[in-house]
Design an enzyme around this catalytic site. Structure first.
Site, PDB file in Angstrom:
ATOM      1  N   TRP A  59       0.861  -1.206   0.000  1.00 56.97           N
ATOM      2  CA  TRP A  59       0.000   0.000   0.000  1.00 56.97           C
ATOM      3  C   TRP A  59       0.889   1.245   0.000  1.00 56.97           C
ATOM      4  CZ3 TRP A  59       0.768   3.305   4.093  1.00 56.97           C
ATOM      5  CH2 TRP A  59       1.320   2.779   5.260  1.00 56.97           C
ATOM      6  N   GLU A  99       7.251   7.356  14.509  1.00 57.48           N
ATOM      7  CA  GLU A  99       7.473   6.778  13.177  1.00 57.48           C
ATOM      8  C   GLU A  99       8.423   7.657  12.351  1.00 57.48           C
ATOM      9  OE1 GLU A  99       6.538   3.944  11.986  1.00 57.48           O
ATOM     10  OE2 GLU A  99       4.899   3.304  13.298  1.00 57.48           O
ATOM     11  N   GLU A 125       8.605   0.932   6.537  1.00 58.31           N
ATOM     12  CA  GLU A 125       8.289   1.781   7.691  1.00 58.31           C
ATOM     13  C   GLU A 125       8.114   3.244   7.285  1.00 58.31           C
ATOM     14  OE1 GLU A 125       7.841   1.402  10.966  1.00 58.31           O
ATOM     15  OE2 GLU A 125       8.067  -0.767  11.061  1.00 58.31           O
ATOM     16  N   HIS A 139       4.745   4.782   7.067  1.00 55.56           N
ATOM     17  CA  HIS A 139       3.904   4.989   8.263  1.00 55.56           C
ATOM     18  C   HIS A 139       3.890   6.460   8.681  1.00 55.56           C
ATOM     19  CE1 HIS A 139       4.765   0.501   9.439  1.00 55.56           C
ATOM     20  NE2 HIS A 139       4.152   0.649   8.266  1.00 55.56           N
ATOM     21  N   GLU A 193       8.400  -3.896  17.815  1.00 54.45           N
ATOM     22  CA  GLU A 193       7.434  -4.021  16.712  1.00 54.45           C
ATOM     23  C   GLU A 193       6.074  -4.457  17.257  1.00 54.45           C
ATOM     24  OE1 GLU A 193       7.661  -3.106  13.670  1.00 54.45           O
ATOM     25  OE2 GLU A 193       9.770  -3.099  13.131  1.00 54.45           O
ATOM     26  N   THR A 249       4.402  -1.454  18.836  1.00 52.91           N
ATOM     27  CA  THR A 249       3.781  -0.533  17.875  1.00 52.91           C
ATOM     28  C   THR A 249       2.531  -1.165  17.249  1.00 52.91           C
ATOM     29  OG1 THR A 249       5.408  -1.251  16.238  1.00 52.91           O
ATOM     30  CG2 THR A 249       5.813   0.849  17.271  1.00 52.91           C
ATOM     31  N   ASP A 294       1.407  -4.002   9.246  1.00 52.41           N
ATOM     32  CA  ASP A 294       2.832  -4.002   8.880  1.00 52.41           C
ATOM     33  C   ASP A 294       3.696  -4.329  10.100  1.00 52.41           C
ATOM     34  OD1 ASP A 294       2.426  -3.272   6.268  1.00 52.41           O
ATOM     35  OD2 ASP A 294       3.302  -1.269   6.443  1.00 52.41           O
ATOM     36  N   GLU A 295       3.356  -3.688  11.224  1.00 51.25           N
ATOM     37  CA  GLU A 295       4.164  -3.882  12.442  1.00 51.25           C
ATOM     38  C   GLU A 295       4.126  -5.348  12.862  1.00 51.25           C
ATOM     39  OE1 GLU A 295       5.731  -1.344  12.682  1.00 51.25           O
ATOM     40  OE2 GLU A 295       4.609   0.506  12.968  1.00 51.25           O
ATOM     41  N   HIS A 326       6.441  -7.311  10.724  1.00 51.13           N
ATOM     42  CA  HIS A 326       7.831  -7.054  11.133  1.00 51.13           C
ATOM     43  C   HIS A 326       8.152  -7.766  12.443  1.00 51.13           C
ATOM     44  CE1 HIS A 326       7.605  -3.027   8.720  1.00 51.13           C
ATOM     45  NE2 HIS A 326       7.758  -4.082   7.943  1.00 51.13           N
TER      46      HIS A 326
HETATM   47 FE   LIG Z   1       7.707  -1.089  13.000  1.00 50.61          FE
HETATM   48 FE   LIG Z   2       6.048   1.742  11.947  1.00 53.48          FE
END
Ligand SMILES: [Fe+2]
Ligand SMILES: [Fe+2]
Length: 381
Positions: free
Chosen positions: A75, A120, A158, A161, A211, A214, A243-244, A247
């Site tokens: 995205w 971020e 990242e 974000h 991670e 977050t 996403d976090e 990760h």
């Molecule tokens: Fe992250």
């Molecule tokens: Fe992030």
């Protein structure tokens, strides 16, 4: 946060200059005194263990790199924002709708969202931090090593974000963007102090925890946005949270591998990081006015339930389960067993301390804190 003793976002102590120094300091020269650095040890991992990371390169290619998403399947921030190239007045209508939705959320929410965005946006610091780690750093800036490939692509993921949250906040009109931008500049200038000692064991334990922290925090800002009637912001925060999570899965897979190859060293490293307490990467934040901005931001996330000391305990408990630390037996020395006992016994201790701190805070009642991010308005924490 009411209790900062065990909070993931809290420091061990808050630096306050002596009264005589406070009087002597020119008012406008340095608005916020720097916090004391806690950890300055370096290169704590012996060379043979650093070599191990070299021998893990093909494993990392096969196991860790697949956690990345190709750019073409990723995205992009623009997809969640009013389209400036849309037909006719569409952009203006979309911005107006965004601002109407944004008006429905309280100031405290924006303090939490700004703190998350600032965190971020200090991404250059995090890439630097990962590149301090021996055996896995990007030696050239474009190294083909899978560790370096991961770090660059992780940074690139990242990077979206902060971009997305920043643009959303800008369009919302709810926050003082100049103060937010100053905070980002101060924070990147200050760096971070996670106590990882160029040691990839410590570094990957830190990133696994962080991670997940977050993931929890963005997940909660998504939930609160939805409850407050802003479905688009909820989708933004939820997408970032996803996403976090991906990760987190990659980083905790690396720690899982270290536990398999070197259970004693990995167990001792986990205890080391937990003794130091995992501090949030934005711990050194200031806006140039409030030297305790981070603590105040943390109090807001605690009172809103965006990120709390109980989340800290939950994350630790989750990782203990994921890494199966309680069942670890083979390969543990006396030090390793002591580390295991310490780590596995920590979550209930954190919870008990926090419950007591919550009770104390309840008796004291809420207090107002002023934030430059929301035009010096006050929020009760
Ligand atoms: Fe992250
Ligand atoms: Fe992030």
């Amino acid at each position: 946060m009411q209790c900062i003793a065990f909070s993931a976002t809290a420091p061990l102590s808050v630096h306050r200059p002596a009264a005589s120094l406070r009087r002597l300091r020119p008012v406008s020269a340095i608005a916020a005194p720097p916090k004391p650095l806690r950890y300055q040890s370096t290169h704590s991992l012996p060379p043979e263990k650093i070599e191990m990371f070299k021998s893990l390169e093909s494993w990392a290619s096969q196991t860790i790199l697949p956690y990345l998403k190709p750019v073409e399947k990723s995205w992009q921030p623009n997809e969640f924002l009013p389209d400036p190239a849309g037909p006719g007045d569409e952009f203006y209508h979309e911005v107006r709708a965004l601002r109407e939705r944004a008006a429905g959320l309280p100031d405290a929410y924006y303090v939490a969202l700004v703190g998350d965005m600032v965190t971020e946006d200090a991404l250059p610091t995090y890439q630097t931090m990962v590149n301090t780690l021996d055996g896995v750093r990007d030696e050239t800036g474009a190294s083909p090593s899978p560790w370096a490939t991961w770090t660059r692509a992780w940074t690139a993921e990242e990077n979206r974000h902060g971009d997305l949250l920043r643009t959303y906040l800008y369009l919302s009109g709810r926050v003082d963007m100049t103060m937010v931008e100053k905070t980002v500049q101060y924070l990147i200038g200050a760096g971070m102090d996670p106590g990882t000692e160029n040691n990839p064991y410590l570094g990957f334990i830190y990133t696994s925890f962080q991670e997940r922290a977050t993931f929890v925090s963005h997940g909660n800002t998504a939930r609160l946005a939805k409850d407050g009637g802003d479905a688009v912001l909820a989708r933004i925060c939820g997408t970032i949270a996803a996403d976090e999570k991906r990760h987190e899965n990659a980083y905790s897979k690396i720690v899982e591998k270290l536990l398999e190859l070197d259970p004693d060293g990995a167990m001792v490293a986990i205890a080391d990081m937990m003794r130091k307490k995992i501090t949030m990467p934005a711990y050194l934040m200031t806006d140039g006015r409030d030297p305790n901005l981070f603590e105040h931001f943390s109090s807001v996330t605690q009172s809103l339930g965006v990120y709390t000391a109980h989340d800290y305990a939950d994350i630790l408990e989750f990782l203990i389960g994921r890494w199966n630390l309680e069942a670890l037996e083979a390969g543990l020395s006396g030090e390793g067993r002591a580390a295991q006992e310490y780590v596995c016994g920590l979550p209930p201790r954190i919870r008990k301390l926090q419950d007591r701190a919550d009770e104390r805070a309840k008796k004291l009642g809420p207090r107002p804190v002023k934030f430059s991010w929301i035009f010096d308005r006050e929020v009760l924490v």
